[in-house]
Scaffold this active site. Structure first.
Site, mmCIF file in Angstrom:
data_model
loop_
_atom_site.group_PDB
_atom_site.id
_atom_site.type_symbol
_atom_site.label_atom_id
_atom_site.label_comp_id
_atom_site.label_asym_id
_atom_site.label_seq_id
_atom_site.Cartn_x
_atom_site.Cartn_y
_atom_site.Cartn_z
ATOM 1 N N ARG A 177 -56.860 -41.515 86.750
ATOM 2 C CA ARG A 177 -55.638 -40.847 86.292
ATOM 3 C C ARG A 177 -54.417 -41.744 86.212
ATOM 4 O O ARG A 177 -53.354 -41.292 85.781
ATOM 5 C CB ARG A 177 -55.366 -39.626 87.178
ATOM 6 C CG ARG A 177 -56.453 -38.578 86.982
ATOM 7 C CD ARG A 177 -56.171 -37.322 87.729
ATOM 8 N NE ARG A 177 -54.901 -36.720 87.361
ATOM 9 C CZ ARG A 177 -54.417 -35.626 87.931
ATOM 10 N NH1 ARG A 177 -55.089 -35.031 88.882
ATOM 11 N NH2 ARG A 177 -53.260 -35.137 87.554
ATOM 12 N N PRO A 187 -57.427 -40.246 98.276
ATOM 13 C CA PRO A 187 -57.425 -41.046 99.503
ATOM 14 C C PRO A 187 -56.264 -40.689 100.434
ATOM 15 O O PRO A 187 -55.112 -40.705 100.029
ATOM 16 C CB PRO A 187 -57.280 -42.488 98.990
ATOM 17 C CG PRO A 187 -57.514 -42.424 97.530
ATOM 18 C CD PRO A 187 -57.194 -41.042 97.084
ATOM 19 N N GLU A 188 -56.616 -40.344 101.670
ATOM 20 C CA GLU A 188 -55.627 -40.121 102.714
ATOM 21 C C GLU A 188 -55.847 -41.216 103.769
ATOM 22 O O GLU A 188 -56.566 -42.175 103.522
ATOM 23 C CB GLU A 188 -55.793 -38.705 103.299
ATOM 24 C CG GLU A 188 -55.678 -37.615 102.229
ATOM 25 C CD GLU A 188 -55.828 -36.188 102.778
ATOM 26 O OE1 GLU A 188 -55.566 -35.974 103.966
ATOM 27 O OE2 GLU A 188 -56.227 -35.311 102.004
ATOM 28 N N ARG A 202 -37.841 -27.674 111.106
ATOM 29 C CA ARG A 202 -38.201 -27.306 109.737
ATOM 30 C C ARG A 202 -38.623 -25.839 109.648
ATOM 31 O O ARG A 202 -39.442 -25.367 110.432
ATOM 32 C CB ARG A 202 -39.366 -28.192 109.260
ATOM 33 C CG ARG A 202 -39.069 -29.683 109.307
ATOM 34 C CD ARG A 202 -38.195 -30.124 108.164
ATOM 35 N NE ARG A 202 -38.830 -29.852 106.897
ATOM 36 C CZ ARG A 202 -39.680 -30.688 106.298
ATOM 37 N NH1 ARG A 202 -39.992 -31.842 106.861
ATOM 38 N NH2 ARG A 202 -40.216 -30.380 105.136
#
Ligand SMILES: [Zn+2]
Length: 285
Positions: free
Chosen positions: A127, A2-3, A166
């Site tokens: 999990r 799930p995002e 970054r």
């Protein structure tokens, strides 16, 4: 896993079903010792019981269930977690979510929450990596998250600034929750394809124009996935236990070796930051 679109779909589904209800009883499986963070499962269940659910929010991939008395029940589904709501009378004959058994979306029951209308909220997780908190201060859990990509306040210059400092691959920065909240492996690959950018390209080497394209692509990809009620590549199901549809519409994710829809080149799979990454070597530069 799930995002943002999947968690937002669950939030929208659950709101009319559980907002305004009171948690009558909470139970956490002894098989899920890491589910509750910051206190024992028994203390968590005791504090949750009797509280009214006021509203549901979301921050990044976190679901925020706001309760009376200023407490927030925060849920992160991680890899395989899910929240399924069973209306009264729809659950098992013994009353409640089915017992743990390895079959179907309800087979991996780790916690259940009975509400005052006798419906139940079942937390399933194959999990067992999902986590929950009960906190007075939400920032303890989500305080370090970057901006919400679908909010009005998220402008192209915010993404450009996050990328400019970054040297990591642009995909790794997209998935860094402190840079931008809610994007994981699926939508990072899809947004980079949409924007025509190589996933391994150093974030700070993106031009202003490319960063702007990526900003638009991130929003487009997330909006489309929301319209499709999320992506179900493996375990994700919505609050009714149904799959999303966006896995049928992805352009690169898990399409290794298949032809690019734009140019016909076979989609490549590489690793970026340890994660399987899919892209078109012709469309993405
Ligand atoms: Zn292509």
């Amino acid at each position: 896993m799930p995002e943002l679109p999947e968690v937002e779909t669950i939030r929208r589904d659950l709101t009319p079903r559980i907002a305004g209800r009171t948690v009558a009883e909470a139970w956490v499986s002894p098989n899920a010792p890491k589910l509750v963070q910051g206190e024992t499962a028994a203390a968590f269940c005791r504090r949750l019981a009797g509280r009214r659910i006021e509203e549901l929010g979301r921050r990044g991939k976190y679901l925020l269930i706001r309760l009376e008395g200023g407490l927030t029940w925060m849920v992160h589904l991680r890899m395989t977690g899910g929240l399924i709501h069973l209306p009264a009378g729809r659950h098992g004959a013994r009353g409640g979510c089915p017992e743990e058994r390895p079959k179907g979306p309800l087979g991996f029951l780790r916690a259940r929450f009975r509400l005052d209308d006798d419906s139940e909220l079942c937390y399933v997780d194959l999990r067992k990596l999902g986590t929950m908190w009960l906190v007075a201060d939400e920032s303890e859990v989500v305080g370090r998250l970057g901006p919400e990509p679908l909010s009005e306040a998220f402008r192209p210059e915010h993404l450009r600034a996050a990328l400019a400092k970054r040297s990591a691959p642009v995909k790794a920065v997209l998935m860094d929750q402190t840079a931008i909240a809610g994007i994981g492996n699926i939508y990072a690959d899809e947004a980079l394809f949409e924007a025509g950018i190589r996933p391994r390209k150093a974030a700070r080497r993106l031009s202003a124009k490319a960063a702007e394209r990526l900003h638009g692509a991130v929003r487009q990809v997330l909006e489309e996935a929301l319209d499709d009620r999320g992506s179900s590549f493996r375990d994700y199901v919505d609050a009714e236990g149904e799959q999303g549809m966006h896995q049928l519409r992805v352009k690169v994710f898990r399409r290794t070796g298949e032809p690019c829809y734009v140019c016909g080149t076979a989609i490549k799979r590489i690793k970026v930051g340890g994660r399987g990454t899919h892209y078109c070597s012709r469309c993405q530069r």
